[in-house]
Design a protein around this motif. Structure first.
Motif, mmCIF file in Angstrom:
data_model
loop_
_atom_site.group_PDB
_atom_site.id
_atom_site.type_symbol
_atom_site.label_atom_id
_atom_site.label_comp_id
_atom_site.label_asym_id
_atom_site.label_seq_id
_atom_site.Cartn_x
_atom_site.Cartn_y
_atom_site.Cartn_z
ATOM 1 N N THR A 52 66.428 -2.869 -93.705
ATOM 2 C CA THR A 52 65.204 -2.397 -94.061
ATOM 3 C C THR A 52 63.960 -3.340 -94.165
ATOM 4 N N LEU A 53 64.456 -4.437 -94.982
ATOM 5 C CA LEU A 53 63.265 -5.414 -95.015
ATOM 6 C C LEU A 53 62.742 -6.101 -93.968
ATOM 7 N N GLY A 54 63.750 -6.135 -92.960
ATOM 8 C CA GLY A 54 63.394 -6.702 -91.574
ATOM 9 C C GLY A 54 62.620 -5.681 -90.907
ATOM 10 N N ASP A 55 63.010 -4.610 -90.924
ATOM 11 C CA ASP A 55 62.443 -3.500 -90.305
ATOM 12 C C ASP A 55 60.809 -3.509 -90.861
ATOM 13 N N LEU A 56 60.445 -3.497 -92.146
ATOM 14 C CA LEU A 56 59.257 -3.590 -92.784
ATOM 15 C C LEU A 56 58.495 -4.719 -92.121
ATOM 16 N N ALA A 57 59.084 -5.986 -92.218
ATOM 17 C CA ALA A 57 58.435 -6.984 -91.724
ATOM 18 C C ALA A 57 58.107 -6.828 -89.993
#
Length: 134
Positions: A99-104
């Motif tokens: 999720t954090l990677g996708d948000l980045a």
């Protein structure tokens, strides 16, 4: 004034007398400059060879509190789904790290879409180079 204070004062005086560089940054690309795409391919190779980590770390108190808050009220999955929709990905429930990677990725695509395109092209180049190896 002791010797240390006097030496520090002299360094301060000398630094104040130095001229600053006032030219504008060049917008011309040099032929010697390494491209972002090449740098990303090299990074993939270093990660694949175990010479570099695939993890990234962000120390940000506000972001950490926001993510933990989203988790505590069970809304992180909604944010994850929105990010995955924006990226045209459909994997159902994903990990916090994904999720954090996708948000980045979504954020980078908003502020620097050309960087994302370089990243995609570099990934393709890296994968193809791996397939060429026998």
């Amino acid at each position: 004034m002791n010797d240390d204070e006097q030496a520090a004062e002299e360094l301060l005086q000398q630094s104040g007398e130095q001229k600053r560089h006032n030219s504008e940054p060049s917008t011309e690309e040099t032929t010697d400059a390494r491209s972002l795409q090449d740098a990303i391919v090299d990074a993939y190779e270093a990660i694949d060879d175990g010479d570099s980590s695939s993890n990234i770390t962000v120390r940000d108190e506000n972001l950490a509190a926001l993510v933990r808050g989203l988790e505590d009220v069970d809304e992180l999955s909604d944010v994850a789904e929105a990010a995955r929709d924006e990226l045209d990905r459909d994997e159902g429930r994903v990990s916090r790290s994904q999720t954090l990677g996708d948000l980045a990725r979504v954020g980078l695509d908003v502020v620097a879409p050309e960087v994302i395109e370089d990243g995609k092209a570099a990934r393709k180049e890296f994968v193809l180079s791996q397939e060429d190896e026998f």
